[in-house]
Motif scaffolding. Structure first.
Motif, short mmCIF file in Angstrom:
data_model
loop_
_atom_site.label_atom_id
_atom_site.label_comp_id
_atom_site.label_asym_id
_atom_site.label_seq_id
_atom_site.Cartn_x
_atom_site.Cartn_y
_atom_site.Cartn_z
N CYS A 82 4.11 -9.38 4.86
CA CYS A 82 5.13 -10.17 5.55
C CYS A 82 4.48 -10.86 6.74
O CYS A 82 3.86 -10.21 7.58
CB CYS A 82 6.27 -9.27 6.05
SG CYS A 82 7.32 -8.66 4.77
N ASP A 117 5.26 -13.02 10.03
CA ASP A 117 6.35 -13.32 10.95
C ASP A 117 6.02 -14.58 11.73
O ASP A 117 4.86 -14.87 12.00
CB ASP A 117 6.51 -12.12 11.90
CG ASP A 117 7.58 -12.33 12.94
OD1 ASP A 117 8.69 -12.71 12.55
OD2 ASP A 117 7.30 -12.11 14.12
N SER A 141 2.54 -10.73 12.93
CA SER A 141 3.10 -11.88 13.60
C SER A 141 2.06 -13.00 13.67
O SER A 141 0.87 -12.74 13.86
CB SER A 141 3.52 -11.47 15.01
OG SER A 141 4.08 -12.54 15.69
N TYR A 154 6.64 -0.92 6.49
CA TYR A 154 5.57 -1.86 6.81
C TYR A 154 4.82 -1.40 8.06
O TYR A 154 5.42 -0.87 8.98
CB TYR A 154 6.14 -3.26 7.05
CG TYR A 154 6.53 -3.95 5.76
CD1 TYR A 154 5.64 -4.78 5.12
CD2 TYR A 154 7.77 -3.72 5.19
CE1 TYR A 154 5.98 -5.40 3.93
CE2 TYR A 154 8.12 -4.32 4.00
CZ TYR A 154 7.23 -5.16 3.37
OH TYR A 154 7.57 -5.76 2.19
N ASN A 160 1.21 -1.85 3.44
CA ASN A 160 2.27 -2.85 3.50
C ASN A 160 2.17 -3.41 4.91
O ASN A 160 2.34 -2.69 5.88
CB ASN A 160 3.64 -2.21 3.28
CG ASN A 160 3.79 -1.68 1.89
OD1 ASN A 160 3.43 -2.33 0.93
ND2 ASN A 160 4.31 -0.48 1.77
N ASN A 187 2.10 -5.10 0.09
CA ASN A 187 3.11 -6.10 0.44
C ASN A 187 2.73 -6.74 1.77
O ASN A 187 2.25 -6.07 2.67
CB ASN A 187 4.49 -5.46 0.58
CG ASN A 187 5.02 -4.97 -0.73
OD1 ASN A 187 5.25 -5.74 -1.64
ND2 ASN A 187 5.20 -3.66 -0.85
N ALA A 194 3.14 -2.69 11.20
CA ALA A 194 3.03 -3.86 12.06
C ALA A 194 1.67 -3.80 12.73
O ALA A 194 1.36 -2.85 13.44
CB ALA A 194 4.14 -3.87 13.09
N LEU A 239 2.87 -6.10 8.07
CA LEU A 239 3.70 -7.07 8.80
C LEU A 239 2.85 -7.55 9.96
O LEU A 239 2.39 -6.76 10.78
CB LEU A 239 4.98 -6.42 9.33
CG LEU A 239 5.77 -7.24 10.34
CD1 LEU A 239 6.31 -8.50 9.70
CD2 LEU A 239 6.90 -6.41 10.93
#
Length: 64
Positions: free
Chosen positions: A52, A54, A29, A4, A25, A50, A6, A27
């Motif tokens: 994500c 946080d 926050s 991922y 992908n 993908n 970030a 990620l």
């Protein structure tokens, strides 16, 4: 294995996709969304493989 990226700015998704035509992908926050959650979850979603999200608790602690 999935790696991922970030990110600390939502705009990175569009910039990267425009340059490479490749999906990231991601990620990110919550603290870095800065009111742009709709861009990540809807507007730029087709540019992301993908995703994500946080909670951002650790990031908030580090920013202070």
């Amino acid at each position: 294995m999935i790696l991922y990226n970030a990110i600390d700015s939502v705009e990175i998704v569009k910039h990267f996709y425009d340059l490479t035509q490749r999906k990231l992908n991601v990620l990110i926050s919550y603290v870095y969304l800065k009111g742009n959650a709709i861009k990540v979850t809807s507007t730029y979603r087709d540019m992301i493989d993908n995703l994500c999200l946080d909670s951002g608790a650790y990031s908030v602690l580090q920013i202070r």
